[in-house]
Motif scaffolding. Structure first.
Motif, short mmCIF file in Angstrom:
data_model
loop_
_atom_site.label_atom_id
_atom_site.label_comp_id
_atom_site.label_asym_id
_atom_site.label_seq_id
_atom_site.Cartn_x
_atom_site.Cartn_y
_atom_site.Cartn_z
N GLY A 1 0.83 -1.20 0.00
CA GLY A 1 0.00 0.00 0.00
C GLY A 1 0.87 1.25 0.00
N ALA A 2 1.96 1.20 0.76
CA ALA A 2 2.84 2.37 0.88
C ALA A 2 3.50 2.72 -0.44
CB ALA A 2 3.93 2.11 1.93
N LEU A 3 3.81 1.69 -1.23
CA LEU A 3 4.53 1.92 -2.50
C LEU A 3 3.64 1.73 -3.71
CD1 LEU A 3 8.01 0.23 -1.92
CD2 LEU A 3 7.31 2.57 -1.48
N ASP A 4 2.39 1.36 -3.47
CA ASP A 4 1.50 1.05 -4.57
C ASP A 4 2.17 0.01 -5.49
OD1 ASP A 4 -0.77 1.17 -6.05
OD2 ASP A 4 -0.22 2.97 -7.17
N SER A 5 2.69 -1.05 -4.87
CA SER A 5 3.52 -1.99 -5.62
C SER A 5 2.94 -3.41 -5.61
CB SER A 5 4.93 -2.03 -5.02
OG SER A 5 4.89 -2.50 -3.69
N ALA A 6 1.65 -3.54 -5.31
CA ALA A 6 1.05 -4.88 -5.28
C ALA A 6 1.04 -5.46 -6.70
CB ALA A 6 -0.37 -4.81 -4.73
N PRO A 7 1.22 -6.79 -6.83
CA PRO A 7 1.18 -7.40 -8.16
C PRO A 7 -0.17 -7.13 -8.85
CG PRO A 7 1.64 -9.06 -6.45
CD PRO A 7 1.40 -7.77 -5.75
N LYS A 8 -0.10 -6.80 -10.13
CA LYS A 8 -1.34 -6.50 -10.87
C LYS A 8 -2.09 -7.79 -11.17
CE LYS A 8 -0.65 -1.98 -11.27
NZ LYS A 8 0.73 -1.66 -11.36
N ALA A 9 -1.33 -8.88 -11.36
CA ALA A 9 -1.96 -10.18 -11.61
C ALA A 9 -1.16 -11.25 -10.90
CB ALA A 9 -1.98 -10.47 -13.12
N GLY A 10 -1.84 -12.30 -10.48
CA GLY A 10 -1.16 -13.44 -9.86
C GLY A 10 -0.62 -13.10 -8.49
N ASP A 11 0.22 -13.99 -7.96
CA ASP A 11 0.82 -13.77 -6.65
C ASP A 11 2.31 -14.06 -6.75
OD1 ASP A 11 1.19 -16.56 -6.57
OD2 ASP A 11 -0.84 -16.83 -5.80
N LYS A 12 3.00 -14.06 -5.61
CA LYS A 12 4.46 -14.20 -5.64
C LYS A 12 4.91 -15.60 -5.24
CE LYS A 12 5.38 -9.23 -5.08
NZ LYS A 12 6.30 -8.21 -4.52
N LYS A 13 3.97 -16.56 -5.30
CA LYS A 13 4.28 -17.89 -4.76
C LYS A 13 5.25 -18.72 -5.59
CE LYS A 13 -0.08 -18.34 -2.31
NZ LYS A 13 -1.43 -18.90 -2.37
N THR A 14 5.51 -18.32 -6.85
CA THR A 14 6.49 -19.10 -7.61
C THR A 14 7.91 -18.63 -7.34
OG1 THR A 14 6.46 -17.71 -9.60
CG2 THR A 14 4.82 -19.49 -9.49
N TYR A 15 8.08 -17.56 -6.56
CA TYR A 15 9.45 -17.17 -6.19
C TYR A 15 9.62 -16.99 -4.68
CZ TYR A 15 7.51 -12.47 -7.49
OH TYR A 15 6.73 -11.35 -7.65
N GLN A 16 8.66 -16.42 -3.99
CA GLN A 16 8.79 -16.34 -2.53
C GLN A 16 8.43 -17.70 -1.93
OE1 GLN A 16 6.42 -12.92 -1.42
NE2 GLN A 16 7.93 -11.51 -2.28
N MET A 17 8.94 -17.98 -0.73
CA MET A 17 8.81 -19.33 -0.17
C MET A 17 7.44 -19.61 0.45
SD MET A 17 12.48 -20.10 1.59
CE MET A 17 11.66 -21.32 2.59
N ASP A 18 7.12 -20.89 0.46
CA ASP A 18 5.90 -21.39 1.08
C ASP A 18 6.03 -21.29 2.60
OD1 ASP A 18 3.87 -22.97 2.14
OD2 ASP A 18 4.07 -24.52 0.60
#
Ligand code: PBG
Length: 329
Positions: A212-229
């Motif tokens: 929210g602070a950087l307005d940097s949320a992914p526009k589509a999908g999530d980060k689960k293919t690179y950030q860890m489970d």
């Protein structure tokens, strides 16, 4: 009265005795202060992170000065990039005239002794809001391209090094980026610039207020293919061994509070210094509960950061850095 020879309470009987037996000490110099910045001359309060500000360059330098005055010695920078500069290949991330290089120079000019750490990842610059380059298939599925991203991260790290960064901190979780950044830095003559690797960065819900602070949320999908489970611990050690092998100087676990076991395991498994990031969601939970009057902000902030250190972190990134350091003095 029956004899009770073992009385642990004897070691708690006064502040001085408690001081003698205290196992973990927090010091201002353990803290790394994350700071947000934006173009222009306005210092803007961040709605999703009460008490935090997106600083103008002048405001940033002043804030660093205040943090230094209470004993903080290290800062890490996060830029809010104008939407018009966001592109699929995130070129702005290695613009020598960009916001981050100017901020590094401004801080170094005013406070040369401060350790300036920069975030290396594409999300603030990427029109897709991902940490890497996004490829979209005709049916709309997205893929984050590893090796293409690493090339750009190297350029970003070099740009920060040229501007005077002491430590670059890849937070993108691409494979092979530590080795590639190390080689790029060395080849360009920056063998003194350190790498603080986000080694175990989890695909966490606790990053919401930051995005929210950087307005940097992914526009589509999530980060689960690179950030860890969040379910995995052994995998964090695997990542740590790889980062150590690739030449990282320091490792990071993120978030911190919900991942104390990971910090502890990493401490046992690896000799490198370990950083832990008390992230925006952890910060906001404490702030919100304190605002409602149900917890004492200062006490809980201190206790949460102490717990992170006790778990095995050598250094802690926390939005409370300045206010906590002021309390130690
Ligand atoms: C992005 C980055 C994030 C944070 C630091 N660097 C967000 C994300 O991965 O989505 C989060 C920090 C916080 O929540 O305080 N590379």
């Amino acid at each position: 009265m029956p004899s009770l020879p073992i009385r642990p309470r004897r070691n708690r009987k006064s502040p001085a005795v408690r001081g003698l037996v205290r196992e973990t000490q927090l010091r201002p110099e353990d803290l790394i202060y994350p700071l947000f910045l934006q173009e222009g001359t306005v210092d803007e309060p961040i709605e999703s992170m009460p008490g935090c500000t997106r600083w103008s360059l002048d405001g940033l330098v002043k804030e660093v000065g205040e943090a230094v005055a209470v004993g903080v010695r290290s800062v890490v920078l996060f830029p809010a990039i104008d939407e018009s500069l966001k592109t699929p290949l995130a070129e702005e991330c290695h613009n020598a005239e960009g916001l981050v290089p100017r901020a590094i120079a401004a801080i170094k000019a005013a406070h040369p002794e401060v350790v300036v750490i920069t975030d290396v990842a594409l999300d603030p610059y990427n029109s897709a809001g991902h940490d890497g380059i996004v490829e979209t298939s005709p049916d709309g599925d997205i893929k984050i391209l590893n090796d293409e991203t690493v090339d750009i991260l190297c350029q970003q790290a070099l740009c920060h090094a040229r501007a005077g960064a002491d430590i670059v901190s890849p937070s993108d979780m691409m494979d092979g980026r530590v080795a590639a950044i190390r080689a790029a830095l060395d080849e360009a003559g920056f063998s003194e610039v350190s790498i603080l690797s986000y080694t175990a960065k989890y695909a966490s819900g606790y990053y919401g207020p930051f995005r929210g602070a950087l307005d940097s949320a992914p526009k589509a999908g999530d980060k689960k293919t690179y950030q860890m489970d969040p379910a995995n611990a052994r995998e964090a050690i695997r990542e740590a061994l790889i980062d150590a092998e690739e030449g990282a100087d320091m490792l990071m676990v993120k978030p911190a509070g919900p991942y104390l076991d990971i910090i502890h395991r990493m401490r046992e498994a690896i000799e490198l210094p370990i950083a832990a990031y008390q992230v925006s969601g952890e910060y906001l939970m404490i702030k919100s509960a304190a605002k409602d009057g149900w917890i004492d902000e200062e006490k809980v902030a201190m206790e949460s950061v102490l717990g992170i250190k006790r778990a095995g972190a050598d250094m802690i990134l926390t939005y409370f850095a300045k206010s906590l350091a002021a309390k130690f003095g």
